[in-house]
Design a protein around this motif. Structure first.
Motif, mmCIF file in Angstrom:
data_model
loop_
_atom_site.group_PDB
_atom_site.id
_atom_site.type_symbol
_atom_site.label_atom_id
_atom_site.label_comp_id
_atom_site.label_asym_id
_atom_site.label_seq_id
_atom_site.Cartn_x
_atom_site.Cartn_y
_atom_site.Cartn_z
ATOM 1 N N LEU A 574 0.840 -1.194 0.000
ATOM 2 C CA LEU A 574 0.000 0.000 0.000
ATOM 3 C C LEU A 574 0.879 1.250 0.000
ATOM 4 O O LEU A 574 0.638 2.205 -0.743
ATOM 5 C CB LEU A 574 -0.887 -0.037 1.247
ATOM 6 C CG LEU A 574 -2.201 0.713 1.194
ATOM 7 C CD1 LEU A 574 -3.028 0.290 0.004
ATOM 8 C CD2 LEU A 574 -2.985 0.458 2.481
ATOM 9 N N ALA A 575 1.903 1.207 0.841
ATOM 10 C CA ALA A 575 2.807 2.351 0.901
ATOM 11 C C ALA A 575 3.445 2.578 -0.458
ATOM 12 O O ALA A 575 3.568 3.709 -0.936
ATOM 13 C CB ALA A 575 3.869 2.107 1.954
ATOM 14 N N LYS A 576 3.831 1.492 -1.097
ATOM 15 C CA LYS A 576 4.458 1.628 -2.414
ATOM 16 C C LYS A 576 3.471 2.183 -3.424
ATOM 17 O O LYS A 576 3.828 2.993 -4.282
ATOM 18 C CB LYS A 576 4.970 0.264 -2.875
ATOM 19 C CG LYS A 576 6.160 -0.203 -2.065
ATOM 20 C CD LYS A 576 7.108 -1.025 -2.906
ATOM 21 C CE LYS A 576 8.439 -1.171 -2.167
ATOM 22 N NZ LYS A 576 9.498 -1.674 -3.017
ATOM 23 N N LEU A 577 2.225 1.706 -3.301
ATOM 24 C CA LEU A 577 1.215 2.171 -4.243
ATOM 25 C C LEU A 577 1.057 3.685 -4.182
ATOM 26 O O LEU A 577 0.743 4.322 -5.186
ATOM 27 C CB LEU A 577 -0.134 1.506 -3.917
ATOM 28 C CG LEU A 577 -0.481 0.212 -4.656
ATOM 29 C CD1 LEU A 577 -1.858 -0.255 -4.268
ATOM 30 C CD2 LEU A 577 -0.389 0.413 -6.161
ATOM 31 N N SER A 578 1.283 4.242 -3.000
ATOM 32 C CA SER A 578 1.072 5.675 -2.860
ATOM 33 C C SER A 578 1.986 6.457 -3.799
ATOM 34 O O SER A 578 1.683 7.571 -4.177
ATOM 35 C CB SER A 578 1.323 6.099 -1.409
ATOM 36 O OG SER A 578 2.717 6.068 -1.156
ATOM 37 N N ARG A 580 2.884 5.143 -6.748
ATOM 38 C CA ARG A 580 2.681 4.603 -8.092
ATOM 39 C C ARG A 580 1.391 5.134 -8.734
ATOM 40 O O ARG A 580 1.295 5.241 -9.922
ATOM 41 C CB ARG A 580 2.587 3.072 -8.045
ATOM 42 C CG ARG A 580 3.688 2.383 -7.256
ATOM 43 C CD ARG A 580 4.825 1.973 -8.135
ATOM 44 N NE ARG A 580 5.682 0.979 -7.494
ATOM 45 C CZ ARG A 580 6.615 1.260 -6.570
ATOM 46 N NH1 ARG A 580 6.774 2.490 -6.147
ATOM 47 N NH2 ARG A 580 7.359 0.299 -6.084
ATOM 48 N N ILE A 581 0.367 5.347 -7.909
ATOM 49 C CA ILE A 581 -0.880 5.861 -8.479
ATOM 50 C C ILE A 581 -1.152 7.240 -7.884
ATOM 51 O O ILE A 581 -0.653 7.576 -6.801
ATOM 52 C CB ILE A 581 -2.074 4.910 -8.209
ATOM 53 C CG1 ILE A 581 -2.268 4.691 -6.706
ATOM 54 C CG2 ILE A 581 -1.887 3.590 -8.916
ATOM 55 C CD1 ILE A 581 -3.512 3.902 -6.383
ATOM 56 N N ASN A 582 -1.931 7.998 -8.573
ATOM 57 C CA ASN A 582 -2.129 9.387 -8.174
ATOM 58 C C ASN A 582 -3.420 9.562 -7.388
ATOM 59 O O ASN A 582 -4.369 8.796 -7.518
ATOM 60 C CB ASN A 582 -2.197 10.277 -9.426
ATOM 61 C CG ASN A 582 -0.943 10.089 -10.247
ATOM 62 O OD1 ASN A 582 0.154 9.973 -9.703
ATOM 63 N ND2 ASN A 582 -1.118 10.016 -11.566
ATOM 64 N N ASN A 583 -3.422 10.560 -6.595
ATOM 65 C CA ASN A 583 -4.652 11.112 -6.015
ATOM 66 C C ASN A 583 -5.342 10.229 -4.993
ATOM 67 O O ASN A 583 -6.442 10.516 -4.590
ATOM 68 C CB ASN A 583 -5.686 11.441 -7.112
ATOM 69 C CG ASN A 583 -5.065 12.286 -8.190
ATOM 70 O OD1 ASN A 583 -4.184 13.112 -7.900
ATOM 71 N ND2 ASN A 583 -5.490 12.068 -9.420
ATOM 72 N N ARG A 584 -4.753 9.117 -4.637
ATOM 73 C CA ARG A 584 -5.460 8.307 -3.652
ATOM 74 C C ARG A 584 -4.718 8.304 -2.322
ATOM 75 O O ARG A 584 -4.957 7.456 -1.475
ATOM 76 C CB ARG A 584 -5.604 6.857 -4.161
ATOM 77 C CG ARG A 584 -6.254 6.734 -5.498
ATOM 78 C CD ARG A 584 -7.623 7.325 -5.490
ATOM 79 N NE ARG A 584 -8.503 6.652 -4.555
ATOM 80 C CZ ARG A 584 -9.792 6.503 -4.750
ATOM 81 N NH1 ARG A 584 -10.368 6.984 -5.846
ATOM 82 N NH2 ARG A 584 -10.536 5.882 -3.868
ATOM 83 N N ASN A 585 -3.798 9.225 -2.175
ATOM 84 C CA ASN A 585 -2.973 9.195 -0.974
ATOM 85 C C ASN A 585 -3.772 9.321 0.312
ATOM 86 O O ASN A 585 -3.395 8.777 1.334
ATOM 87 C CB ASN A 585 -1.915 10.296 -1.039
ATOM 88 C CG ASN A 585 -0.777 9.864 -1.933
ATOM 89 O OD1 ASN A 585 -0.838 8.764 -2.487
ATOM 90 N ND2 ASN A 585 0.230 10.702 -2.074
ATOM 91 N N ASP A 586 -4.891 10.038 0.240
ATOM 92 C CA ASP A 586 -5.692 10.206 1.448
ATOM 93 C C ASP A 586 -6.243 8.874 1.917
ATOM 94 O O ASP A 586 -6.171 8.531 3.092
ATOM 95 C CB ASP A 586 -6.842 11.184 1.193
ATOM 96 C CG ASP A 586 -6.314 12.585 0.967
ATOM 97 O OD1 ASP A 586 -5.116 12.805 1.307
ATOM 98 O OD2 ASP A 586 -7.067 13.419 0.441
#
Lengths: 905, 157
Positions: A574-578, A580-586
């Motif tokens: 999940l941390a890595k995904l932050s 890799r993909i945009n705008n879903r950090n919240d």
């Protein structure tokens, strides 16, 4: 005066006259005799029967115990009397009680008294009792040796027989030595009854004390010229044992091959002999024994093999196969054919016999066939390949033992040509098989896929199918090897497999029932999130929406059925995904933060630390969570979880001792292999990081006080090494892989589950100073090549061209780094080389995995170890070196001293 | 070489035990217990062989009795089945259609017969006739002794 001449005597009334007894007529005599005979027919008369009846009538265990205890008490009391009339009967009762599981050792001496009795009945029961009640450690053995010695010289053949039988059953080495000469004498007896028994006794004597073989040699040869089958079979048994014992004797007996062939020929060709016939086969017992001896004599001997080719072919073709007896002989024949230097045609015949066995309706025969094929598959793989279909059919057998054998054999048969079809069949088997098969089968499939896979795409698909089919039964090595495989694949394959993994997760229950699959999937999604979500993929696979993706993570991160290990994977992912993909950090931050209060310490730590990456250290996040460098696939033995080697175990247990107690053990079981990947992951990014901050790292190193724990030092060494010497990825990646792969690292993970996270956390906090004890291991394993071993070179072994040397150097922390180098100067290849070392109690020894186990001529291998000490004692090592050369296992033991003084400064 | 032979009933009761290897009593009991449970748990359609520790187990059920032998790795398991069968045949001949009760009440005879068939875990005689003859002669010897003893008791000799 003699009473007979007593004057008064004749005038006594008849009832006082001993000479005249009116009851002493023929009828009473006859009656007495009949009674006695009756009593003998049950040599332990009614009383034994009564006891057995009483015991059998007991309805509860307690009742039975009461009967037995009462009887035992009675028997004990009779033993105290010298009255020997009932001793035989009492011992018989005691033997029955013994069989029921009650203690009966108090009868041992009484048995010996019985054997010393002149009566045959007493001897018979006495020796029976001796065989049942005595075991080797009994002091009474000396007494029984004397009894046996007497009876071996008896003039009654059955008494001699009893003694020989007892000796055969309970001969201890001392007894064997004491009585060997008696046995040898009896082996030459003209009486066949005694002779055969003596021959088997000789067999037992040699079993117990091989060096006694010499004295039996002269008496042995003539055994084969006998007609009597008892003598023949015992003779063959004895010769077989002798041949297996020593090469010299084996060569000595080479000349009996023609005799054996002749005996065997007579057996097959001779007509029906009722005495030795077993459903149409003439003495199968003797035939099998001869075939086995032929096998031993013909092994690696072209001449002897030549001499027996014909007869083996004859046996193989002429034996009736409708009954178990015939198949018994064929089975033995096949073994012999495969083991000697037989003709090609004969070998084909043998494998075909096994092929026929596979179709037999008798499950025992099928089992034997699979077992034998498994043994011979390496000798003649193409012949076995022809029966592949039948073997695959056996995977569906109702019998577990047969299925297991069939599975093992299937793996042995896989090659590049048939991998696709075999894998298909095995996958079907894997899906339906029982739990205990799944682990073994899945690991086997992964292994063979690695060796023979026709294409990368197929390989990835197979790994995925195995993960799906085997579910939670997959061994950890499968998870790590799949991750390695994905990591080393090209980008488009990574995208493809990530999609496939995503699809497989959509099936209900896959998250709970197939956690290894889940782990691989989330790892890939985290690692290749960018490719997966945005990348263009050639396979036309639709990426899911961001919502679906986050939704899935949310689903199993909150599920109670998902293991901690899987959640650990997921959090990192999940941390890595932050990044890799945009705008879903919240959303991601929300999920991560929710673990900040998790009950599990490790998950909580991850939650808190990752959350930091979104706050104060946001700028470091992309760099820290960068993609891992491709991992190298290692095709080593650690793939198979069952075969981790001893040295690795010792080292990991040493770890536990050192660091145990300092960390929590909650995750001991769970935090197995995945940790290593995460650790690796972090190291990967950590190294990048340290390379960037090279200078600062080096500075930090200098400021670390010398007195801090040695582990700190090690980590800094590692980081320093990574930052300073070579290109970081290439230094670090292969080394930890070797250690981290497989289960070898249980100790490391167990004693320090949250370590990698801790490392990251503090690294983020103050740029470089870390406290990660477990990393020490990695340092050592990745470092020694750079070390100078300037200590004395100690030679542990220099024999037969094998040179084993130990070089040592003092490490900074006072411990001693030792590297063992084994060099093979002989002309033969050494296999299964195993180096073991033991140190006095005041030292602790950690051994790393050796660089290999096989030594080709001229080759060498190394193994490192670390010795640290708690006192100022002088280091001594006891070494055990074992290897196999020319098929001969060799074991060397030695002691070694003269190491540099180790001390704690 | 046969390492040991066990006879036990379907209820798991030991009926005969013959050990050709030296083990302490405790270990023998442990092995017996383990094997009895394992074998009784196996279904009839399974094969008669088990791999167990360092040895192979061969077992076969005759009526209510299980005959179970442990043999070494390179012994012929099919032949072991034949040895078991031979032993059963001998018991049958000796007792006349043998049943479990015969073996319970005359266990010593069952041991004697086995001892004439095997010594030290190896086959000593392949002829049924010879085995039975040897047993019969020894029984006769015992009878003679008993007669003699009886005559001595009543003072004839």
């Amino acid at each position: 005066m003699y009473p007979y001449y007593d004057q008064d005597w004749s005038v006594l009334p008849p009832e006082n006259n001993r000479r005249f007894n009116p009851s002493f007529n023929m009828t009473t005599i006859r009656q007495a005799i009949t009674e006695a005979v009756e009593r003998v027919k049950m040599p332990t008369p009614t009383r034994l029967r009564d006891l057995i009846r009483q015991i059998r009538a007991a309805r509860t265990a307690a009742e039975e115990r009461a009967v037995v205890n009462k009887e035992c008490a009675y028997i004990r009391s009779t033993f105290r009397d010298e009255d020997s009339v009932w001793r035989c009967r009492n011992i018989a009762k005691l033997l029955y009680i013994h069989m029921l599981g009650y203690p009966a050792h108090f009868g041992q001496l009484e048995c010996l008294k019985l054997t010393a009795s002149p009566r045959f009945t007493d001897k018979r029961i006495g020796y029976l009792g001796a065989m049942l009640l005595l075991d080797e450690r009994q002091d009474v053995h000396l007494l029984i040796t004397n009894c046996l010695k007497n009876d071996l010289n008896s003039s009654t053949q059955f008494v001699v027989g009893l003694a020989l039988c007892t000796l055969g059953a309970i001969a201890s080495p001392e007894m064997a030595r004491d009585l060997a000469s008696e046995v040898e004498r009896l082996m030459k007896s003209p009486n066949t009854y005694i002779r055969k028994k003596a021959t088997l006794c000789a067999f037992r004597v040699i079993r117990r004390v091989p060096e006694l073989m010499e004295i039996f040699l002269p008496a042995t040869r003539s055994l084969l010229s006998e007609k009597n089958h008892g003598i023949l079979i015992t003779g063959v048994t004895l010769i077989t044992e002798m041949c297996e014992n020593s090469v010299d004797t084996l060569n000595h007996f080479k000349k009996i091959v023609p005799n054996l062939v002749r005996i065997l020929k007579n057996l097959i060709l001779a007509g029906y002999s009722p005495e030795h016939d077993v459903s149409g086969v003439s003495d199968p017992f003797l035939q099998v024994k001869i075939l086995r001896l032929l096998r031993i004599l013909g092994h690696n001997d072209p001449d002897a093999s030549e001499a027996m080719n014909d007869i083996l072919a004859q046996v193989a073709t002429n034996t009736e196969t409708s009954k178990n007896v015939g198949n018994t002989i064929l089975y033995e024949t096949v073994l012999s054919i495969m083991d000697i230097r037989s003709e090609g045609g004969l070998r084909v015949l043998a494998v075909n016999i096994l092929g026929r066995f596979l179709l037999n309706s008798d499950k025992n025969i099928r089992y034997v066939a699979l077992n034998t094929l498994l043994r011979t598959v390496h000798a003649d793989i193409s012949a076995v390949q022809r029966h592949r279909a039948t073997i695959l059919e056996c995977l569906k057998d109702p019998d577990v033992s047969i299925r297991r054998r069939a599975m093992e054999l299937s793996f042995a048969l896989i090659n590049t040509q048939n991998i696709r079809i075999m894998t298909k069949e095995l996958l079907v088997f894997l899906e339906k098989s029982d739990a205990d098969f799944k682990a073994q089968c899945s690991s086997g499939m992964i292994l063979s896929a690695e060796r023979f896979s026709p294409s990368l795409r197929w390989h990835l698909d197979t790994q995925l199918s195995v993960l799906i089919a085997a579910g939670n039964y997959v061994r950890d090595d499968v998870v790590s090897s799949t991750i390695q495989l994905i990591s080393s694949s090209p980008v488009n394959e990574q995208t493809y497999i990530t999609h496939k993994l995503w699809d497989s997760l959509q099936v209900a229950n896959h998250c709970e029932d197939k956690q290894p699959l889940l782990q691989v999937a989330v790892w890939s999604i985290g690692e290749y999130g960018d490719l997966f979500m945005n990348g263009n993929n050639a396979d036309g696979l639709e990426p899911p929406s961001d919502d679906e993706l986050i939704g899935l993570f949310q689903k199993f991160l909150t599920s109670v059925h998902v293991s901690t290990t899987s959640k650990q994977y997921a959090l990192v992912s999940l941390a890595k995904l932050s990044t890799r993909i945009n705008n879903r950090n919240d959303d991601i931050l929300y999920l991560i933060k929710s673990f900040g209060t998790d009950l599990n310490v490790d998950l909580q730590q991850r939650g808190v630390e990752f959350a930091q990456l979104f706050g104060t250290y946001n700028s470091l996040r992309p760099a820290l969570l960068e993609k891992m460098p491709p991992m190298q696939i290692q095709r080593d033995s650690s793939q198979n979880g069952g075969s981790f080697d001893e040295t690795a175990e010792t080292s990991s247990s040493a770890d536990l001792l050192e660091n145990g107690g300092s960390e929590d053990h909650v995750n001991k079981e769970l935090a197995n292999n995945d940790q290593s990947n995460i650790l690796l992951d972090l190291l990967g990014s950590g190294i990048d990081f340290s390379a960037d901050n090279n200078v600062q790292m080096m500075n930090n190193k200098n400021t670390v006080p010398e007195t801090s724990t040695s582990n700190n030092q090690d980590l800094l060494d590692l980081l320093g090494l990574g930052g300073g010497d070579v290109i970081p990825t290439s230094t670090i990646t292969p080394a930890p892989l070797g250690v981290l792969n497989g289960n070898d690292l249980t100790g490391l993970n167990a004693n320090n589950a949250p370590a990698p996270m801790l490392g990251l956390g503090t690294m983020v906090g103050d740029l470089g100073i870390t406290n990660t004890p477990a990393l020490g291991d990695i340092t050592i394993s990745s470092q020694p090549t750079n070390m100078q071993y300037d200590g004395p070179m100690l030679t542990a072994l220099d024999k037969n061209g094998i040179l084993v040397q130990l070089a040592s150097v003092k490490a900074n922390n006072g411990s001693l780094q030792i590297v063992m180098t084994a060099t093979n100067n002989s002309m033969d290849t050494l296999e299964q080389y195993l180096f073991q070392a033991a140190v006095p109690r005041s030292f602790t020894l950690q051994m790393m995995s050796p660089s290999g186990t096989t030594l080709p001529p001229g080759g060498s291998l190394t193994q490192e170890m670390t010795v640290s000490c708690t006192t100022n004692a002088v280091l001594k090592m006891r070494l055990r070196i074992s290897y196999v050369i020319n098929g001969q296992p060799i074991l060397e033991q030695t002691e070694l001293s003269g190491f540099p003084q180790t001390s704690r400064e | 070489m046969m390492l040991f032979m066990l006879l036990f009933s379907r209820q798991g009761k030991l009926r005969l035990q013959k050990w050709y290897v030296a083990h302490p009593d405790k270990l023998k009991k442990k092995i017996t217990r383990e094997l009895v449970t394992t074998i009784l748990a196996r279904k009839p359609k399974m094969c008669s062989f088990l791999e167990w520790k360092e040895c192979k187990i061969v077992y076969k059920r005759y009526a209510s009795l299980y005959f179970c032998c442990a043999i070494e790795q390179n012994d012929n398991e099919l032949l072991t089945l034949e040895i078991i069968h031979r032993y059963v045949e001998l018991l049958d001949k000796y007792f006349g259609s043998v049943c479990e009760l015969d073996i319970i009440f005359n266990f010593e005879k069952a041991y004697f017969i086995l001892d004439e068939l095997l010594i030290g875990g190896e086959m000593q005689e392949t002829s049924k006739k010879n085995v039975l003859k040897a047993i019969a002669s020894q029984d006769l010897l015992q009878e003679d002794e008993a007669v003699e003893g009886a005559l001595t008791d009543i003072g004839l000799i």
